[in-house]
Motif scaffolding. Structure first.
Motif: not given
Length: 196
Positions: A98, A136-137, A152, A154
């Motif tokens: 994302l 991951c963001w 995962n 951020i």
């Protein structure tokens, strides 16, 4: 009526696919690339199933030496408006990444060593492969240059990432530093001492 609306939504996607799929290394029929996205080096670019590249972005896979560049966006990725993704060697988005708006991702830099030549006229130099691991963001206005982001993890808004970030971390700042890390044993996010 809803069925008609759903079919109308598919038409631009189908139109883009039919006119572009043979130019890409791989373009999934269910991928969405907005017409305002500038795409250069399509033969080195792959975009997976259900991934979306939104308005005003720039995808560039540029051959600068004997190496073939790779720019690969996996399945179910969401790339925000006005994002620039540049690869001269390898930039990989694994599945379910994302990315907010105005993000810059690159595996390269402009040369700057020759002070008698304008930087724009100096060669582009490969820095390091970039891998954005699954889930991951990446927050708004982030720059990632020659660094990979763990599973995962951020990256907070306005951060500049030039060193790899491990799995299950939250990193912020310029340069980005890890401030929290998920503990798989205790199943909690723990603060990280940033005074080191």
């Amino acid at each position: 009526m809803q069925t008609i609306i759903n079919y109308l939504k598919i038409i631009p996607r189908l139109f883009y696919f039919l006119f572009n799929f043979s130019s890409y290394k791989n373009l999934n029929l269910r991928a969405v690339v907005f017409f305002s996205v500038r795409v250069q080096g399509k033969k080195h670019i792959s975009i997976g199933r259900n991934s979306v590249v939104q308005r005003g972005g720039w995808l560039l896979a540029l051959k600068i030496d004997e190496n073939e560049p790779v720019l690969s966006i996996g399945d179910n990725c969401a790339i925000g408006d006005y994002c620039h993704i540049i690869s001269v060697r390898k930039v990989i988005f694994e599945d379910n990444v994302l990315m907010a708006n105005n993000v810059y991702v690159s595996d390269n830099l402009h040369g700057y060593e020759d002070v008698t030549t304008a930087i724009k006229d100096q060669p582009i130099k490969f820095k390091k492969e970039v891998v954005l691991q699954s889930g991951c963001w990446i927050g708004e206005n982030v720059c990632i240059i020659g660094a990979s982001i763990g599973k995962n993890s951020i990256i907070g808004a306005n951060s500049v990432v030039t060193k790899d970030i491990d799995d299950y971390c939250i990193a912020v700042g310029s340069p980005a530093r890890v401030i929290k890390k998920y503990d798989l044993v205790t199943k909690k996010w723990n603060s990280v001492n940033t005074n080191n």
